[in-house]
Design an enzyme around this catalytic site. Sequence first.
Site, PDB file in Angstrom:
ATOM      1  N   TYR A  31       0.799  -1.228   0.000  1.00  0.00           N
ATOM      2  CA  TYR A  31       0.000   0.000   0.000  1.00  0.00           C
ATOM      3  C   TYR A  31       0.832   1.278   0.000  1.00  0.00           C
ATOM      4  O   TYR A  31       0.278   2.375  -0.061  1.00  0.00           O
ATOM      5  CB  TYR A  31      -0.955   0.004   1.202  1.00  0.00           C
ATOM      6  CG  TYR A  31      -1.963  -1.134   1.152  1.00  0.00           C
ATOM      7  CD1 TYR A  31      -2.988  -1.122   0.208  1.00  0.00           C
ATOM      8  CD2 TYR A  31      -1.868  -2.225   2.010  1.00  0.00           C
ATOM      9  CE1 TYR A  31      -3.913  -2.168   0.139  1.00  0.00           C
ATOM     10  CE2 TYR A  31      -2.778  -3.278   1.949  1.00  0.00           C
ATOM     11  CZ  TYR A  31      -3.785  -3.241   1.007  1.00  0.00           C
ATOM     12  OH  TYR A  31      -4.690  -4.274   0.932  1.00  0.00           O
ATOM     13  N   ASN A  82     -12.548   4.524  -2.548  1.00  0.00           N
ATOM     14  CA  ASN A  82     -11.749   3.326  -2.332  1.00  0.00           C
ATOM     15  C   ASN A  82     -12.517   2.519  -1.275  1.00  0.00           C
ATOM     16  O   ASN A  82     -12.447   2.820  -0.085  1.00  0.00           O
ATOM     17  CB  ASN A  82     -10.338   3.639  -1.847  1.00  0.00           C
ATOM     18  CG  ASN A  82      -9.506   2.364  -1.718  1.00  0.00           C
ATOM     19  OD1 ASN A  82     -10.053   1.259  -1.686  1.00  0.00           O
ATOM     20  ND2 ASN A  82      -8.194   2.508  -1.624  1.00  0.00           N
ATOM     21  N   HIS A  88     -15.206  -5.940  -1.999  1.00  0.00           N
ATOM     22  CA  HIS A  88     -15.271  -7.361  -2.360  1.00  0.00           C
ATOM     23  C   HIS A  88     -16.479  -8.070  -1.747  1.00  0.00           C
ATOM     24  O   HIS A  88     -16.753  -9.208  -2.083  1.00  0.00           O
ATOM     25  CB  HIS A  88     -14.000  -8.086  -1.904  1.00  0.00           C
ATOM     26  CG  HIS A  88     -12.738  -7.375  -2.284  1.00  0.00           C
ATOM     27  ND1 HIS A  88     -12.441  -7.038  -3.581  1.00  0.00           N
ATOM     28  CD2 HIS A  88     -11.703  -6.911  -1.534  1.00  0.00           C
ATOM     29  CE1 HIS A  88     -11.267  -6.412  -3.620  1.00  0.00           C
ATOM     30  NE2 HIS A  88     -10.803  -6.318  -2.388  1.00  0.00           N
ATOM     31  N   ASP A  95     -25.319  -0.554  -3.472  1.00  0.00           N
ATOM     32  CA  ASP A  95     -26.634   0.104  -3.533  1.00  0.00           C
ATOM     33  C   ASP A  95     -26.504   1.594  -3.192  1.00  0.00           C
ATOM     34  O   ASP A  95     -27.136   2.434  -3.831  1.00  0.00           O
ATOM     35  CB  ASP A  95     -27.617  -0.574  -2.570  1.00  0.00           C
ATOM     36  CG  ASP A  95     -28.067  -1.942  -3.066  1.00  0.00           C
ATOM     37  OD1 ASP A  95     -27.911  -2.223  -4.274  1.00  0.00           O
ATOM     38  OD2 ASP A  95     -28.563  -2.734  -2.242  1.00  0.00           O
ATOM     39  N   HIS A 108      -8.313   1.648  -6.279  1.00  0.00           N
ATOM     40  CA  HIS A 108      -7.606   0.740  -5.362  1.00  0.00           C
ATOM     41  C   HIS A 108      -6.128   1.053  -5.490  1.00  0.00           C
ATOM     42  O   HIS A 108      -5.611   1.160  -6.612  1.00  0.00           O
ATOM     43  CB  HIS A 108      -7.838  -0.727  -5.737  1.00  0.00           C
ATOM     44  CG  HIS A 108      -9.286  -1.110  -5.713  1.00  0.00           C
ATOM     45  ND1 HIS A 108      -9.925  -1.526  -4.568  1.00  0.00           N
ATOM     46  CD2 HIS A 108     -10.218  -1.118  -6.688  1.00  0.00           C
ATOM     47  CE1 HIS A 108     -11.195  -1.779  -4.849  1.00  0.00           C
ATOM     48  NE2 HIS A 108     -11.403  -1.539  -6.126  1.00  0.00           N
ATOM     49  N   LEU A 109      -5.452   1.172  -4.378  1.00  0.00           N
ATOM     50  CA  LEU A 109      -4.015   1.463  -4.406  1.00  0.00           C
ATOM     51  C   LEU A 109      -3.249   0.314  -5.061  1.00  0.00           C
ATOM     52  O   LEU A 109      -2.357   0.517  -5.880  1.00  0.00           O
ATOM     53  CB  LEU A 109      -3.496   1.666  -2.983  1.00  0.00           C
ATOM     54  CG  LEU A 109      -4.034   2.904  -2.264  1.00  0.00           C
ATOM     55  CD1 LEU A 109      -4.028   2.683  -0.757  1.00  0.00           C
ATOM     56  CD2 LEU A 109      -3.219   4.126  -2.627  1.00  0.00           C
ATOM     57  N   SER A 110      -3.610  -0.905  -4.669  1.00  0.00           N
ATOM     58  CA  SER A 110      -2.898  -2.084  -5.173  1.00  0.00           C
ATOM     59  C   SER A 110      -3.591  -2.614  -6.427  1.00  0.00           C
ATOM     60  O   SER A 110      -4.750  -2.261  -6.707  1.00  0.00           O
ATOM     61  CB  SER A 110      -2.880  -3.167  -4.091  1.00  0.00           C
ATOM     62  OG  SER A 110      -4.207  -3.571  -3.773  1.00  0.00           O
ATOM     63  N   ARG A 119      -9.916 -11.006  -4.100  1.00  0.00           N
ATOM     64  CA  ARG A 119      -9.855  -9.551  -4.334  1.00  0.00           C
ATOM     65  C   ARG A 119     -10.141  -9.189  -5.793  1.00  0.00           C
ATOM     66  O   ARG A 119     -10.187  -8.026  -6.154  1.00  0.00           O
ATOM     67  CB  ARG A 119      -8.475  -9.006  -3.954  1.00  0.00           C
ATOM     68  CG  ARG A 119      -8.157  -9.151  -2.476  1.00  0.00           C
ATOM     69  CD  ARG A 119      -6.863  -8.423  -2.142  1.00  0.00           C
ATOM     70  NE  ARG A 119      -6.308  -8.932  -0.907  1.00  0.00           N
ATOM     71  CZ  ARG A 119      -6.600  -8.460   0.313  1.00  0.00           C
ATOM     72  NH1 ARG A 119      -7.412  -7.444   0.454  1.00  0.00           N
ATOM     73  NH2 ARG A 119      -6.053  -8.990   1.391  1.00  0.00           N
TER      74      ARG A 119
HETATM   75  C1  DHK Z   1      -7.519  -1.762  -0.051  1.00  0.00           C
HETATM   76  C2  DHK Z   1      -7.869  -2.737   0.823  1.00  0.00           C
HETATM   77  O1  DHK Z   1      -7.987  -2.475   2.118  1.00  0.00           O
HETATM   78  C3  DHK Z   1      -8.082  -4.136   0.408  1.00  0.00           C
HETATM   79  O2  DHK Z   1      -9.045  -4.799   1.182  1.00  0.00           O
HETATM   80  C4  DHK Z   1      -8.435  -4.235  -1.056  1.00  0.00           C
HETATM   81  C5  DHK Z   1      -7.526  -1.968  -1.499  1.00  0.00           C
HETATM   82  C6  DHK Z   1      -7.468  -3.415  -1.917  1.00  0.00           C
HETATM   83  C7  DHK Z   1      -6.498  -1.090  -2.197  1.00  0.00           C
HETATM   84  O3  DHK Z   1      -5.665  -1.606  -2.934  1.00  0.00           O
HETATM   85  O4  DHK Z   1      -6.536   0.126  -2.022  1.00  0.00           O
HETATM   86  O5  DHK Z   1      -8.407  -5.591  -1.448  1.00  0.00           O
END
Ligand code: DHK
Length: 164
Positions: A31, A82, A88, A95, A108-110, A119
């Site tokens: 992250y 985010n 997920h 909704d 999403h950061l990742s 994921r």
């Molecule tokens: C951030 C989270 O906390 C994860 O639960 C997700 C997401 C990915 C992110 O990449 O910002 O799977």
Amino acid sequence: MAKSSNPGTADILVVNGPNLNMLGEREPAIYGRETLDDIARAVTARAKTHGLSVDFRQSNFEGHLITWLQEARRLNRGIIINPAGLGHTSVALLDAVIVTELPVIEVHLSNIFAREPFRHHSHISPAAKGVICGLGSQGYLFAVDALAALLAGKKSQGRIKGRK
Ligand code: DHK
């Protein structure tokens, strides 16, 4: 915990889900080392270059996120979300995103597709105008640029409509 750099009416509402308050300390290899405050500052500055204001929030509670999205319907013009882990799992969050009837960019950061299979699916994505993942905190800035373009397009469409 709720963070807000500009509570109430703002052009863009940025909603961050569970555990994103731990950025900087949480799995930095995945992250990054930036904190959520760092990201809030960068997002606010980037929005300013487009003449847009930002209300930047985070909560670990699904109900907070849902209430903010419901309020966004009348307070904001576009959303960056985010959803973190809730993306997920949560139909209720999907909704609430639909309730806004606003343009939504999911971030999403990742790169969720390069991680565990659970994921790979996001409930939010079908309701989003666009999805950005895997680009770290830059993804939030690209989302601001995308929303700025969408909102500028809407404005000029409105003007054309208003002319007839
Ligand atoms: C951030 C989270 O906390 C994860 O639960 C997700 C997401 C990915 C992110 O990449 O910002 O799977």
